[in-house]
Design a protein around this motif. Structure first.
Motif, PDB file in Angstrom:
ATOM      1  N   UNK A   5      27.746 -15.149  -3.287  1.00 52.15           N
ATOM      2  CA  UNK A   5      28.223 -14.713  -4.594  1.00 52.15           C
ATOM      3  C   UNK A   5      27.079 -14.787  -5.617  1.00 52.15           C
ATOM      4  N   UNK A  48      35.992  -7.255 -18.720  1.00 45.61           N
ATOM      5  CA  UNK A  48      35.724  -8.505 -19.428  1.00 45.61           C
ATOM      6  C   UNK A  48      36.542  -8.652 -20.703  1.00 45.61           C
ATOM      7  N   UNK A  54      40.336 -16.040 -21.018  1.00 42.60           N
ATOM      8  CA  UNK A  54      40.353 -16.723 -19.719  1.00 42.60           C
ATOM      9  C   UNK A  54      38.992 -17.367 -19.471  1.00 42.60           C
ATOM     10  N   UNK A  56      36.292 -19.419 -17.668  1.00 33.78           N
ATOM     11  CA  UNK A  56      36.060 -19.865 -16.297  1.00 33.78           C
ATOM     12  C   UNK A  56      34.943 -20.897 -16.280  1.00 33.78           C
ATOM     13  N   UNK A  60      29.913 -18.002 -16.093  1.00 34.84           N
ATOM     14  CA  UNK A  60      30.738 -16.810 -16.094  1.00 34.84           C
ATOM     15  C   UNK A  60      30.689 -16.077 -17.440  1.00 34.84           C
ATOM     16  N   UNK A  63      27.106 -14.605 -18.188  1.00 35.91           N
ATOM     17  CA  UNK A  63      26.819 -13.419 -17.379  1.00 35.91           C
ATOM     18  C   UNK A  63      27.603 -12.210 -17.889  1.00 35.91           C
ATOM     19  N   UNK A  64      28.852 -12.422 -18.255  1.00 34.16           N
ATOM     20  CA  UNK A  64      29.661 -11.318 -18.772  1.00 34.16           C
ATOM     21  C   UNK A  64      28.997 -10.712 -20.017  1.00 34.16           C
ATOM     22  N   UNK A  67      25.792  -8.792 -19.042  1.00 32.58           N
ATOM     23  CA  UNK A  67      26.105  -7.491 -18.439  1.00 32.58           C
ATOM     24  C   UNK A  67      26.553  -6.493 -19.510  1.00 32.58           C
ATOM     25  N   UNK A 162      28.629  -9.283  -2.209  1.00 33.16           N
ATOM     26  CA  UNK A 162      29.984  -9.699  -2.600  1.00 33.16           C
ATOM     27  C   UNK A 162      30.942  -9.634  -1.409  1.00 33.16           C
TER      28      UNK A 162
END
Lengths: 212, 10
Positions: A5, A48, A54, A56, A60, A63-64, A67, A162
């Motif tokens: 991952x 996203x 939410x 995590x 997380x 990275x969101x 991106x 993945x």
């Protein structure tokens, strides 16, 4: 989080950075499909939406955001800053052929008929085919710069890694997500022909050129 | 487990 991952995420990040650097340093986005980049930006936004609802982990969330920023940055560079170098004559894939089926499918096949869930599902379906305008563009021009093929290779590796991650999680954690897995397999299969050309040509120092 | 819909992934 497992090594597959993490490697997948890193490959994804590398792909995005390669593309940004290529455009920035050459001051040109020739050979890059702006339509694929728009689809990736739409994918990230739809997926996203849960960024603030939410939580995590720090990893997380960071990275969101990375991106999202990178995909918007790429679209900005292509359609604003280096617009003159954008090869729109060869970027002719019809986006509605991908977006409309992805919307329809996400309304029919989802884990839960709720707004955030349907958006997430839509993003999964859309991402699986988002590279098609780029691959279409490469096939139309019959070639790709080697930096563009490195980008595509990193991007394809991300989804392939993945899949290994999902196999690992299924056996180690009993975790599986049928929607993500099936769409991920479709997405990876789309890259197979390209992977073959990349390994047999680009890695041997040749330009990626399709057989006439 | 048909898990939490893969939401911990990117």
């Amino acid at each position: 989080m497992n090594v597959f991952r993490l490697s997948g995420d890193v490959a994804h990040l590398i792909a995005i950075i390669i593309l940004l650097l290529k455009i920035w340093t050459s001051r040109s986005c020739a050979g890059i499909s702006g339509k694929s980049q728009i689809l990736f930006a739409v994918t990230f936004v739809a997926r996203y939406l849960d960024l603030f609802t939410n939580y995590v982990s720090i990893y997380n969330s960071v990275m969101k955001i990375v991106y999202l920023l990178a995909s918007f940055g790429t679209v900005y560079l292509m359609y604003m800053k280096f617009k003159a170098t954008y090869d729109h004559n060869h970027d002719t894939f019809r986006l509605e052929f991908l977006i409309l089926p992805a919307i329809a499918l996400s309304l029919i096949i989802n884990h839960d008929f709720a707004v955030i869930e349907v958006f997430w599902t839509f993003s999964i379906y859309l991402e699986s085919v988002a590279i098609l305008p780029q691959l279409f563009m490469v096939s139309k021009t019959g070639e790709a710069e080697s930096i563009t093929s490195h980008y595509l290779f990193a991007l394809g590796s991300y989804r392939a890694l993945y899949i290994v991650n999902w196999i690992y999680r299924y056996y180690m954690e009993g975790f599986y997500d049928m929607i993500a897995t099936l769409a991920g397999i479709v997405q990876t299969v789309l890259y197979c022909d390209f992977f073959y050309l990349y390994i047999t040509k680009v890695l041997k120092g040749k330009k990626l050129q399709l057989p006439a | 487990i048909a898990a939490q819909f893969g939401k911990d992934e990117l």
